[in-house]
Write a protein that holds these residues in place. Structure first.
Motif: not given
Length: 296
Positions: A255-281
């Motif tokens: 895979f090219r670097d151009e392809d890899l820019t589509h991955i959001r990681a660490p996942i989520g709009l805010f973080g880090p989270t420490r429980d599954s509910t916060s992660l889901a939000l």
């Protein structure tokens, strides 16, 4: 009498079909916004002749008045246009946002156009209706770039419901799935090589793929399939250090670097989270923000 608090377009159009089979029905559509407004152009309220209605054209402050106007239109047997808020003759109906809206009320005479729209949405295809109060017509048309006026017709664009594809059997995956279903998204779990091999059949431009594994090796088959299929969102669980190792593995896979820019990681709009509910939000907030940015 409001019979549903849902604002999902497919559910509203299905309600229109049910009402049409029982009595006369009108579809009220938001065709103009002046100043601020709580709903987007093309939003609907469906009103049955017996007084039942569903849908929203505002935050809930004018829907009863819209239903009343729709009942008058049904009784008269003629489509009409009504304004509320700023610029409206109804001085006692004020929108809290201070703006104004214009609503087109169409009496549904034949259900075929609605059936066609619902069929397209079920097949995950974009579709559209065009509306003319002057001609008292509502017909299927080619999807425009966006909802709005084209000449003397108001075009309403309909997109398929967002699909959330989840790879992983973790507590985070279960929490995300529960919240996503509550938000009205279609949720699909994938696991096993056979399912992952057919992942491209599940993914379209209205799909978000979530990789919720604690083992990077387990996510690779689904992640690689997702990158090839180009959903509107790809997110992966893990730290920034984990993501660097993820990217290196993908580069080795071709895979090219151009392809890899589509991955959001660490996942989520805010973080880090420490429980599954916060992660889901956090995850679904990022999915929603990405969707709104891409589908305006």
């Amino acid at each position: 009498m409001r019979v549903s608090v849902a604002d999902d377009v497919a559910a509203l159009l299905e309600f229109a079909l049910i009402c049409h089979a029982q009595t006369r029905v009108a579809i009220a559509t938001l065709i103009e916004v002046r100043g601020g407004a709580a709903r987007v152009l093309g939003s609907h309220v469906v009103v049955a002749a017996d007084g039942r209605y569903a849908g929203y054209l505002s935050g809930g402050c004018v829907e009863a008045a819209v239903a009343f106007e729709a009942l008058l239109a049904i009784e008269a047997g003629k489509d009409r246009v009504v304004t509320f808020g700023d610029g409206s003759p109804f001085f006692d109906i004020i929108l809290p946002c201070g703006g104004g809206i214009t609503v087109a009320i169409h009496i549904l005479r034949e259900p075929d156009e609605i059936v066609q729209v619902l069929t397209c949405l079920e097949q995950r295809r974009t579709t559209a209706l065009k509306l003319s109060v002057e001609k008292q017509a509502l017909t299927v048309t080619a999807p425009p770039a966006t909802t709005g006026w084209i000449g003397h017709w108001f075009h309403i664009l309909y997109r398929p419901r967002i699909r959330i594809v989840i790879s992983g059997q973790t507590v985070e995956a279960r929490s995300v799935a529960k919240l996503a279903r509550g938000c009205g998204y279609d949720v699909v779990f994938i696991s096993g090589q056979d399912v992952i091999a057919n992942l491209t059949e599940l993914i379209d431009q209205y799909t978000a793929v979530l990789l919720l594994h604690h083992d990077m090796d387990q996510e690779q088959p689904a992640l690689q399939a997702a990158l090839r299929s180009k959903p509107f969102y790809i997110g992966a669980l893990g730290s920034s250090r984990t993501h660097e190792r993820r990217l290196e593995a993908l580069r080795k896979a071709g895979f090219r670097d151009e392809d890899l820019t589509h991955i959001r990681a660490p996942i989520g709009l805010f973080g880090p989270t420490r429980d599954s509910t916060s992660l889901a939000l956090s995850v679904l907030a990022e999915v929603a923000a990405t969707r709104l940015a891409g589908f305006k």
